[in-house]
Design a protein around this motif. Structure first.
Motif, PDB file in Angstrom:
ATOM      1  N   HIS A 129      -8.519   5.863  -4.120  1.00  0.00           N
ATOM      2  CA  HIS A 129      -9.239   7.109  -3.780  1.00  0.00           C
ATOM      3  C   HIS A 129     -10.464   7.330  -4.670  1.00  0.00           C
ATOM      4  O   HIS A 129     -10.835   8.461  -4.947  1.00  0.00           O
ATOM      5  CB  HIS A 129      -8.308   8.316  -3.880  1.00  0.00           C
TER       6      HIS A 129
ATOM      7  N   THR B  12       6.619   9.450  -5.935  1.00  0.00           N
ATOM      8  CA  THR B  12       6.758   8.101  -5.383  1.00  0.00           C
ATOM      9  C   THR B  12       7.615   7.217  -6.296  1.00  0.00           C
ATOM     10  O   THR B  12       8.233   6.260  -5.842  1.00  0.00           O
ATOM     11  CB  THR B  12       5.364   7.478  -5.186  1.00  0.00           C
TER      12      THR B  12
ATOM     13  N   THR C 197      -2.982  11.327  -3.782  1.00  0.00           N
ATOM     14  CA  THR C 197      -3.712  11.399  -2.513  1.00  0.00           C
ATOM     15  C   THR C 197      -4.348  12.774  -2.261  1.00  0.00           C
ATOM     16  O   THR C 197      -5.539  12.831  -1.963  1.00  0.00           O
ATOM     17  CB  THR C 197      -2.782  10.994  -1.350  1.00  0.00           C
TER      18      THR C 197
ATOM     19  N   GLN D 197      -5.435  15.263  -7.508  1.00  0.00           N
ATOM     20  CA  GLN D 197      -6.490  14.614  -8.301  1.00  0.00           C
ATOM     21  C   GLN D 197      -7.064  15.597  -9.318  1.00  0.00           C
ATOM     22  O   GLN D 197      -7.274  15.254 -10.486  1.00  0.00           O
ATOM     23  CB  GLN D 197      -7.602  14.105  -7.376  1.00  0.00           C
TER      24      GLN D 197
ATOM     25  N   HIS E 147      -3.474  10.467   7.136  1.00  0.00           N
ATOM     26  CA  HIS E 147      -3.290  11.198   5.872  1.00  0.00           C
ATOM     27  C   HIS E 147      -1.843  11.712   5.789  1.00  0.00           C
ATOM     28  O   HIS E 147      -1.165  11.526   4.771  1.00  0.00           O
ATOM     29  CB  HIS E 147      -4.284  12.364   5.836  1.00  0.00           C
TER      30      HIS E 147
ATOM     31  N   LEU F  87       1.182  10.520   3.150  1.00  0.00           N
ATOM     32  CA  LEU F  87       1.970  11.430   2.307  1.00  0.00           C
ATOM     33  C   LEU F  87       3.462  11.281   2.588  1.00  0.00           C
ATOM     34  O   LEU F  87       4.278  11.311   1.662  1.00  0.00           O
ATOM     35  CB  LEU F  87       1.525  12.878   2.522  1.00  0.00           C
TER      36      LEU F  87
ATOM     37  N   SER G 265       4.535   8.223   0.782  1.00  0.00           N
ATOM     38  CA  SER G 265       4.572   8.378  -0.677  1.00  0.00           C
ATOM     39  C   SER G 265       5.699   9.286  -1.134  1.00  0.00           C
ATOM     40  O   SER G 265       6.362   9.023  -2.131  1.00  0.00           O
ATOM     41  CB  SER G 265       3.254   8.981  -1.181  1.00  0.00           C
ATOM     42  N   PHE G 266       5.888  10.396  -0.427  1.00  0.00           N
ATOM     43  CA  PHE G 266       6.845  11.412  -0.867  1.00  0.00           C
ATOM     44  C   PHE G 266       8.225  11.235  -0.242  1.00  0.00           C
ATOM     45  O   PHE G 266       9.201  11.738  -0.783  1.00  0.00           O
ATOM     46  CB  PHE G 266       6.350  12.816  -0.499  1.00  0.00           C
ATOM     47  N   GLY G 267       8.294  10.587   0.920  1.00  0.00           N
ATOM     48  CA  GLY G 267       9.553  10.576   1.647  1.00  0.00           C
ATOM     49  C   GLY G 267       9.900  12.016   2.028  1.00  0.00           C
ATOM     50  O   GLY G 267       9.002  12.828   2.274  1.00  0.00           O
ATOM     51  N   PRO G 268      11.176  12.364   2.007  1.00  0.00           N
ATOM     52  CA  PRO G 268      11.552  13.727   2.394  1.00  0.00           C
ATOM     53  C   PRO G 268      11.175  14.769   1.338  1.00  0.00           C
ATOM     54  O   PRO G 268      11.365  15.961   1.549  1.00  0.00           O
ATOM     55  CB  PRO G 268      13.064  13.637   2.551  1.00  0.00           C
ATOM     56  N   LEU G 269      10.676  14.323   0.180  1.00  0.00           N
ATOM     57  CA  LEU G 269      10.346  15.271  -0.891  1.00  0.00           C
ATOM     58  C   LEU G 269       8.990  15.930  -0.687  1.00  0.00           C
ATOM     59  O   LEU G 269       8.548  16.704  -1.519  1.00  0.00           O
ATOM     60  CB  LEU G 269      10.363  14.565  -2.245  1.00  0.00           C
TER      61      LEU G 269
ATOM     62  N   PRO H 233       6.302  18.376  -0.190  1.00  0.00           N
ATOM     63  CA  PRO H 233       6.463  19.824  -0.357  1.00  0.00           C
ATOM     64  C   PRO H 233       6.470  20.575   0.972  1.00  0.00           C
ATOM     65  O   PRO H 233       7.300  21.427   1.197  1.00  0.00           O
ATOM     66  CB  PRO H 233       5.247  20.204  -1.211  1.00  0.00           C
TER      67      PRO H 233
ATOM     68  N   LEU I  48      -6.923  11.069   3.211  1.00  0.00           N
ATOM     69  CA  LEU I  48      -6.506   9.858   2.511  1.00  0.00           C
ATOM     70  C   LEU I  48      -7.125   9.733   1.122  1.00  0.00           C
ATOM     71  O   LEU I  48      -7.568   8.664   0.705  1.00  0.00           O
ATOM     72  CB  LEU I  48      -6.867   8.630   3.364  1.00  0.00           C
ATOM     73  N   GLY I  49      -7.183  10.876   0.422  1.00  0.00           N
ATOM     74  CA  GLY I  49      -7.637  10.850  -0.962  1.00  0.00           C
ATOM     75  C   GLY I  49      -9.117  11.037  -1.167  1.00  0.00           C
ATOM     76  O   GLY I  49      -9.585  10.987  -2.310  1.00  0.00           O
TER      77      GLY I  49
ATOM     78  N   GLU J   4      -2.725   1.730   1.598  1.00  0.00           N
ATOM     79  CA  GLU J   4      -3.211   1.535   0.233  1.00  0.00           C
ATOM     80  C   GLU J   4      -3.008   0.114  -0.249  1.00  0.00           C
ATOM     81  O   GLU J   4      -3.782  -0.415  -1.020  1.00  0.00           O
ATOM     82  CB  GLU J   4      -2.507   2.508  -0.703  1.00  0.00           C
TER      83      GLU J   4
END
Lengths: 276, 264
Positions: free
Chosen positions: A44, A216, A253, A258, B144, B148, B151-155, B157, B172-173, B240
């Motif tokens: 990013h 992650t 992300t 960031q 995007h 997420l 990266s986060f799975g079920p976590l 927020p 996407l960042g 990524e």
């Protein structure tokens, strides 16, 4: 601030961008480089964003590509990968020294954090490490917190689906591990004792170490006190600051993530600069 | 391979020149945001291959991207097209080219197409140009959300509904300005100019670019200078890491090198 291109290394095969602040506020230089296969701008474009944010605070920085990655070439006689990375980092620290840095800090995500830790052990000019999702050492509680958080975040049907997917994924992972068995890992996880020894060494030298573990990485680091549970008896545990950040992801992300980590890095660097 | 900074009407841009001098050169116009990070390695390999065949190549980061000056939010199609023209001038000057071929990828292909009206490239080779900006914004928003989830799975927020395409804000960042999003919302088949130069469009047969180039060639009689090459692939533009797809897909590199050589 001024950004200029630099070529360095034994064959001048390494390419980087040196950022010199308009009004230097410290003699600390920040070193940024590749995470995994991503070129030197970082996931990013984070390395560019960090370099400029820290440059606005008066800090010098060098972001560069390791040998063979991004816009850097391989040397004529490359070393084994892990050694080559350490050789590249030594040259990068030299380059920051030539630009006026007396103390170097490394900010890195994942493999960059791990390479940074290895470099800091060998090079006394490195005085700070900010490691995002670096090496982690689970306790017996880690899988419990990891699974509990995931199960409680899902509904019943999603939990059954996830269980099925886990079974399938486990088979795929086993197959991939068998296929990769011959590959040497350049950033292999050191043993817990070897990692502790690294941190003892850095603590004796007064190296400022910060670690962030994201959502992650929660399979490996899943609750705030995990570092203390593993290393709490060590004197260095009082010096190393560890942040468990389940609200951010591995490569930061969301722009809000960031901004949060950039603010943290700026505050940390102010402390390092004061110590220097 | 020579990294360099150059000036584009007051904007300082980063680029890398491959190869020596030749009367024909190749300008690479890479894609946007995460896609640019993802294809960086492929562009370097492509540039090395083309320069070994005697073609000098310049690849560059438009303003607000990569190592060029500017923030994510500074990047928009208007400045990007001007940067393409400035980069073309750099390539001609540094490699002493009298003619250039532009190889554009995704939104970079669209920027090249838009810039071609202001410059004189000999030919365009466009890989999956974005011809429906709103659909592209929707796909970025979906990617995007997917990134997420990965990266986060079920976590994660919360799973918020994405903002409207004209105010996406980030994907996407990378920050995305309202200027860029508005330009993209307005970007559609009908508003895109017909290629003014010899043009090869590479995309899957079902891609919107196939319909766009088909409509233009039928309407303007430009069939002689436009060509569509169907190319299916499993390349993931926004992941990524390689995530089970090749970082530098050999078939794509072979095809692109061949199409550039054919345009020479």
């Amino acid at each position: 601030m001024n950004e200029s291109l630099v070529s360095f290394g034994c064959e001048r095969h390494l390419t980087g961008v040196l950022l010199q602040p308009g009004q230097p506020s410290s003699t600390v230089g920040v070193l940024l480089f590749n995470s995994g296969v991503i070129h030197r701008v970082g996931a990013h474009r984070l390395n560019v964003k960090w370099a400029r944010a820290l440059g606005a605070d008066g800090h010098l920085s060098l972001r560069f590509d390791l040998s063979g990655q991004g816009d850097s070439l391989m040397p004529q006689r490359p070393l084994p990968r892990a050694q080559q990375v350490q050789d590249d980092l030594r040259h990068a620290v030299d380059e920051l020294g030539r630009a006026g840095a007396r103390r170097v800090v490394i900010i890195g995500i994942c493999s960059a954090a791990m390479h940074g830790l290895a470099a800091a052990q060998r090079d006394e000019r490195i005085g700070g490490l900010l490691m995002i999702d670096g090496h982690a050492y689970p306790t017996w509680r880690t899988p419990w917190y990891y699974h509990w958080r995931r199960i409680s975040a899902r509904g019943v049907a999603d939990n059954w689906r996830a269980a099925w997917r886990s079974l399938v994924a486990a088979r795929q992972v086993r197959a991939a591990e068998q296929a990769d068995a011959g590959d040497a890992d350049p950033v292999a996880q050191p043993t817990r004792e070897a990692f502790a020894e690294s941190l003892r060494l850095l603590a004796r030298r007064g190296v400022s170490v910060r670690m962030i573990y994201t959502a992650t990485w929660s399979r490996f680091y899943s609750y705030p006190a995990q570092f203390q549970d593993v290393f709490g008896a060590e004197p260095f545990a009082r010096q190393v600051e560890v942040l468990f950040a389940p609200h951010v992801d591995h490569t930061l992300t969301p722009l809000a993530a960031q901004a949060e980590v950039t603010a943290l890095a700026r505050a940390w660097l102010r402390e390092v600069a004061l110590q220097a | 391979m020579t990294p360099l900074y150059f000036d584009a009407a007051g904007r300082r841009l980063y680029g890398v020149l491959h190869g020596g001098l030749c009367d024909v050169g190749v300008l690479m116009v890479g894609p946007l945001g995460q896609e640019a990070v993802r294809v960086h390695r492929m562009l370097r390999v492509l540039s090395d291959r083309l320069s070994r065949q005697g073609l000098p190549v310049l690849r560059f980061d438009p303003f607000g991207s990569g190592d060029s000056e500017g923030t994510d939010e500074d990047l928009n199609l208007a400045t990007w097209t001007r940067d393409v023209v400035a980069a073309d001038a750099q390539l001609r000057e540094r490699a002493r080219c009298s003619a250039t071929i532009w190889l554009g990828i995704r939104l970079g292909a669209t920027a090249a197409l838009l810039a071609a009206g202001r410059s004189t490239p000999r030919a365009l080779v466009l890989w999956e140009p974005v011809v429906d900006g709103e659909a592209y914004l929707r796909s970025l928003a979906a990617d995007h959300a997917q990134a997420l989830r990965y990266s986060f799975g079920p976590l994660r927020p919360c799973d918020e509904a994405p903002p409207p395409p004209a105010h996406l804000g980030e994907a996407l960042g990378f920050g995305m300005s309202d200027t860029l999003c508005t330009e993209l919302v307005r970007l559609e088949h009908a508003t895109l100019p017909a290629p003014a130069r010899a043009c090869t469009v590479i995309a899957p047969a079902s891609h919107a670019a196939a319909r766009w180039i088909g409509a233009h060639t039928a309407a303007s009689g430009a069939a002689a200078r436009c060509r569509f090459v169907s190319f299916e692939h499993r390349f993931d533009w926004t992941s990524e890491e390689a995530l089970n797809t090749a970082l530098v897909p050999a078939d794509a590199v072979r095809l692109l090198v061949g199409e550039v050589e054919a345009s020479r």
